[in-house]
Enzyme design. Structure first.
Site, PDB file in Angstrom:
ATOM      1  N   GLY A   1     -29.763  -3.251 -43.965  1.00 46.94           N
ATOM      2  CA  GLY A   1     -29.599  -4.220 -45.044  1.00 46.94           C
ATOM      3  C   GLY A   1     -30.838  -4.231 -45.923  1.00 46.94           C
ATOM      4  N   GLY A   2     -31.072  -5.387 -46.536  1.00 50.40           N
ATOM      5  CA  GLY A   2     -32.228  -5.523 -47.423  1.00 50.40           C
ATOM      6  C   GLY A   2     -33.541  -5.275 -46.714  1.00 50.40           C
TER       7      GLY A   2
ATOM      8  N   GLY B   1     -43.467  25.195 -68.338  1.00 49.44           N
ATOM      9  CA  GLY B   1     -43.920  23.809 -68.219  1.00 49.44           C
ATOM     10  C   GLY B   1     -44.591  23.556 -66.880  1.00 49.44           C
ATOM     11  CB  ALA B   2     -43.928  24.906 -63.513  1.00 48.83           C
TER      12      ALA B   2
HETATM   13  C1  HXC Z   1     -29.795 -13.161 -35.137  1.00 42.97           C
HETATM   14  C2  HXC Z   1     -29.457 -11.244 -33.963  1.00 42.97           C
HETATM   15  C3  HXC Z   1     -29.437 -10.493 -35.144  1.00 42.97           C
HETATM   16  C4  HXC Z   1     -29.632 -11.197 -36.358  1.00 42.97           C
HETATM   17  C5  HXC Z   1     -29.144  -9.147 -33.509  1.00 42.97           C
HETATM   18  N1  HXC Z   1     -29.275 -10.359 -32.979  1.00 42.97           N
HETATM   19  N2  HXC Z   1     -29.237  -9.199 -34.843  1.00 42.97           N
HETATM   20  N3  HXC Z   1     -29.640 -12.559 -33.966  1.00 42.97           N
HETATM   21  N4  HXC Z   1     -29.809 -12.519 -36.303  1.00 42.97           N
HETATM   22  N5  HXC Z   1     -29.635 -10.568 -37.514  1.00 42.97           N
HETATM   23  C6  HXC Z   1     -29.241 -10.716 -31.574  1.00 42.97           C
HETATM   24  C7  HXC Z   1     -27.873 -10.531 -30.966  1.00 42.97           C
HETATM   25  O1  HXC Z   1     -27.094 -11.671 -31.157  1.00 42.97           O
HETATM   26  C8  HXC Z   1     -28.247 -10.324 -29.512  1.00 42.97           C
HETATM   27  O2  HXC Z   1     -28.517 -11.590 -28.932  1.00 42.97           O
HETATM   28  C9  HXC Z   1     -29.555  -9.593 -29.586  1.00 42.97           C
HETATM   29  O3  HXC Z   1     -30.074  -9.832 -30.884  1.00 42.97           O
HETATM   30  C10 HXC Z   1     -29.426  -8.105 -29.398  1.00 42.97           C
HETATM   31  O4  HXC Z   1     -28.380  -7.640 -30.240  1.00 42.97           O
HETATM   32  P1  HXC Z   1     -27.219  -6.668 -29.719  1.00 42.97           P
HETATM   33  O5  HXC Z   1     -26.148  -6.727 -30.720  1.00 42.97           O
HETATM   34  O6  HXC Z   1     -26.880  -7.009 -28.305  1.00 42.97           O
HETATM   35  O7  HXC Z   1     -27.976  -5.296 -29.701  1.00 42.97           O
HETATM   36  P2  HXC Z   1     -27.417  -3.861 -30.072  1.00 42.97           P
HETATM   37  O8  HXC Z   1     -26.093  -3.631 -29.407  1.00 42.97           O
HETATM   38  O9  HXC Z   1     -28.509  -2.907 -29.789  1.00 42.97           O
HETATM   39  O10 HXC Z   1     -27.146  -3.906 -31.632  1.00 42.97           O
HETATM   40  C11 HXC Z   1     -28.193  -4.074 -32.520  1.00 42.97           C
HETATM   41  C12 HXC Z   1     -27.666  -4.329 -33.939  1.00 42.97           C
HETATM   42  C13 HXC Z   1     -26.689  -5.508 -33.930  1.00 42.97           C
HETATM   43  C14 HXC Z   1     -26.954  -3.088 -34.434  1.00 42.97           C
HETATM   44  C15 HXC Z   1     -28.878  -4.580 -34.817  1.00 42.97           C
HETATM   45  O11 HXC Z   1     -27.282  -6.603 -33.216  1.00 42.97           O
HETATM   46  C16 HXC Z   1     -26.342  -5.956 -35.276  1.00 42.97           C
HETATM   47  O12 HXC Z   1     -25.474  -5.386 -35.908  1.00 42.97           O
HETATM   48  N6  HXC Z   1     -26.965  -7.071 -35.704  1.00 42.97           N
HETATM   49  C17 HXC Z   1     -26.673  -7.664 -36.976  1.00 42.97           C
HETATM   50  C18 HXC Z   1     -27.274  -6.823 -38.080  1.00 42.97           C
HETATM   51  C19 HXC Z   1     -27.084  -7.467 -39.396  1.00 42.97           C
HETATM   52  O13 HXC Z   1     -25.980  -7.435 -39.972  1.00 42.97           O
HETATM   53  N7  HXC Z   1     -28.150  -8.129 -39.858  1.00 42.97           N
HETATM   54  C20 HXC Z   1     -28.145  -8.781 -41.103  1.00 42.97           C
HETATM   55  C21 HXC Z   1     -28.452  -7.665 -42.096  1.00 42.97           C
HETATM   56  S1  HXC Z   1     -28.568  -8.263 -43.691  1.00 42.97           S
HETATM   57  P3  HXC Z   1     -28.153 -11.911 -27.417  1.00 42.97           P
HETATM   58  O14 HXC Z   1     -28.649 -13.301 -27.223  1.00 42.97           O
HETATM   59  O15 HXC Z   1     -26.693 -11.746 -27.285  1.00 42.97           O
HETATM   60  O16 HXC Z   1     -28.906 -10.891 -26.622  1.00 42.97           O
HETATM   61  C22 HXC Z   1     -30.163  -8.553 -43.807  1.00 42.97           C
HETATM   62  C23 HXC Z   1     -30.498  -9.103 -45.110  1.00 42.97           C
HETATM   63  C24 HXC Z   1     -31.911  -8.863 -45.441  1.00 42.97           C
HETATM   64  O17 HXC Z   1     -30.933  -8.363 -42.978  1.00 42.97           O
HETATM   65  C25 HXC Z   1     -32.026  -9.244 -46.857  1.00 42.97           C
HETATM   66  C26 HXC Z   1     -33.351  -9.012 -47.391  1.00 42.97           C
HETATM   67  C27 HXC Z   1     -33.313  -9.145 -48.860  1.00 42.97           C
END
Ligand code: HXC
Length: 514
Positions: free
Chosen positions: A169-170, A404-405
């Site tokens: 993501g971001g 040019g290079a």
């Molecule tokens: C809160 C999160 C989290 C998040 C993961 N966790 N991402 N908690 N916010 N963004 C937590 C899970 O709930 C889980 O908690 C633990 O972290 C481990 O995650 P898993 O899913 O079990 O691990 P894994 O299977 O290795 O997968 C990792 C992952 C997946 C691919 C990163 O967790 C995922 O898809 N997370 C969401 C990613 C996402 O969409 N993020 C937002 C992106 S947008 P528990 O307690 O169950 O262990 C963004 C915007 C930024 O970031 C903008 C900036 C401008």
């Protein structure tokens, strides 16, 4: 007091457990180290001074008020690498997946602000699920705070990003603003939208690895500058890179001891450039023979391989090398090569690292693909970067310097301080065949044997221009040197330029053709 000391020790010990044993086990099972294990590997033994170990998040929603992990998913602090100070943040995936909360972001910003004031590099170890979903906009705000600081710190202190897990993501835009991105194979990935979103929007089936894995970013997108087989190797190479860099833009890169009496002529350099100008050779052989102890740390090794960029040392002093690579696409300048080299030149210039250019370039790559994708504005980036750079800049033309290079590759006209050529240099507006086909078109067509006439004209053109002496007559190259004495000439030249001062006109900032 005894009890208070015991309490403090217990609190710190608890905080160091991150998300707890089960989560740590899960992390290890994925082939990943913990945030603290990574710091231990990265810094000089026992040198880590942690900050904000007691910080907790302030969120209340979605049950977060009942889940607190001191440190809030990121370990921050200051440490030493090869006895020089650095600032570090290391995201802890065992705590809420290393996700970035308001307080997590505050911790990173605090250590970055210290780094900027102290003038020391920042190293970010990224392993995070992105914005902490439960916190909503405050975590987005936290990212924006970080992006702003990354931007303000750019050119003030070196910023290195090490991707050791998800970065999606971001969130990818923080590493993208920093100077260098390292990735570890198999365990790290970066993308703006993941495979599921890609499938929905473009109907493409693509794996995490193919979409945004280390090798993809090291070879296809150029997002990653360095890629290694595992985390340990990655972290050791972060240490290595820092060895070439100053602490900040006012500082100098570390000097190594150097004994000038060891400089010897290198005859092997006379046998690398083939007599046939159409035959390739490996510019890296030349690099290895002219730098100190074969010391070359390549940046973007697998991306736009027709240009080589990397750090090295000559006479003990760190330099940046930009070299055309005749062994790949004849060393032609295309979009990716121009952008790769331009960014490298600007890094070197921002941090006072002298630049060496090794030139063998037949020109810019022709074709609709290049033109439609903007070779004009991308090529202009490299021209702009060399032109604005005020660090010591030296060029050695080993063979072709066409069109040019010729101008772009740090020519005398754009403030090359010393421009040398080997006797094998060919400096002209274009290659002999293309040139005679234009200027003698009618003559060749009228000839009874056009093929023979063409060959004759090519020979005439080559005899006239395929040498460095016309350029040397003008003073556009300062000397034609024996290949074998290149190392000596360059060490001397960089020494003469040690005290170089050059400036650009006063302005708010330039407008590089982005
Ligand atoms: C809160 C999160 C989290 C998040 C993961 N966790 N991402 N908690 N916010 N963004 C937590 C899970 O709930 C889980 O908690 C633990 O972290 C481990 O995650 P898993 O899913 O079990 O691990 P894994 O299977 O290795 O997968 C990792 C992952 C997946 C691919 C990163 O967790 C995922 O898809 N997370 C969401 C990613 C996402 O969409 N993020 C937002 C992106 S947008 P528990 O307690 O169950 O262990 C963004 C915007 C930024 O970031 C903008 C900036 C401008």
């Amino acid at each position: 007091m005894k009890n208070k000391i015991k309490e403090l020790k217990n609190l710190k010990e608890k905080a160091k457990q991150g998300g707890g044993k089960v989560k740590v086990k899960k992390q290890h099972a994925k082939g990943k180290l913990t945030a603290r294990e990574r710091i231990e590997l990265l810094v000089d033994e026992g040198s880590f001074d942690e900050l904000d170990i007691f910080v907790k998040h302030r969120a209340r929603d979605f049950g977060l008020d009942k889940q607190h992990f001191p440190g809030d998913g990121v370990v921050t602090g200051l440490a030493k690498i090869d006895e020089r100070p650095v600032a570090i943040f290391s995201q802890d995936f065992t705590v809420f997946g290393g996700s970035l909360s308001e307080t997590h972001a505050e911790k990173i910003c605090k250590v970055m602000n210290i780094a900027m004031k102290a003038g020391i590099p920042v190293i970010g170890l990224n392993d995070s699920g992105g914005a902490r979903i439960q916190e909503g906009v405050v975590s987005l705000g936290g990212y924006a705070d970080l992006f702003l600081l990354n931007t303000l710190a750019s050119g003030v202190i070196p910023q290195l990003s090490v991707i050791l897990g998800p970065c999606a993501g971001g969130a990818v835009y923080s590493p993208a603003i920093t100077d260098f991105v390292f990735m570890a194979k198999s365990t790290s990935y970066m993308f703006v939208t993941g495979p599921n979103v890609v499938k929905t929007v473009t109907h493409e089936d693509v794996s995490f690895e193919d979409l945004g894995g280390a090798e993809t970013h090291a070879s296809k997108s150029g997002v990653a500058h360095f890629v290694y087989d595992n985390e340990v190797e990655t972290l050791l190479n972060v240490r290595k890179l820092l060895g070439y860099l100053p602490l900040n833009y006012r500082d100098k890169s570390p000097e190594l001891q150097f004994d000038e009496t060891t400089i010897k002529p290198e005859q092997k350099l006379e046998n690398i450039v083939p007599d046939n100008p159409n035959k390739p050779y490996d510019m890296k052989e030349i690099i290895n023979l002219i730098v100190d102890d074969n010391d070359f740390f390549e940046v973007h090794e697998n991306y736009a391989e027709n240009i080589i960029c990397g750090f090295s040392r000559m006479g003990g002093t760190a330099i940046g090398i930009i070299a055309n690579q005749p062994a790949v696409l004849a060393g032609v300048l295309d979009i990716n090569a121009s952008v790769k080299a331009a960014r490298f030149v600007r890094f070197c210039d921002a941090f006072g690292i002298p630049i060496l250019v090794l030139e063998d370039v037949p020109g810019f790559l022709p074709g609709t693909e290049q033109e439609w994708n903007g070779i004009i504005r991308h090529g202009a980036k490299l021209l702009y970067a060399f032109s604005e750079a005020t660090v010591p800049k030296i060029t050695v033309i080993t063979r072709k310097a066409y069109g040019g290079a010729y101008d772009v590759m740090n020519s005398k006209h754009i403030r090359g301080d010393f421009n040398f050529a080997w006797p094998s240099a060919e400096i002209a507006v274009m290659g002999p065949k293309g040139a005679v086909e234009i200027i003698f078109k009618k003559e060749i067509e009228k000839s009874s044997n056009p093929e023979k006439a063409l060959d004759k004209k090519i020979k005439e053109y080559r005899d006239k221009f395929a040498n460095p002496y016309i350029t040397a007559e003008r003073g556009f190259v300062d000397d034609v040197i024996l290949p074998g004495e290149t190392r000596l000439k360059l060490i001397n030249a960089f020494n003469y330029l040690r005290t170089k001062v050059d400036t650009n006109p006063k302005k708010k900032h330039g407008n590089i053709p982005l």
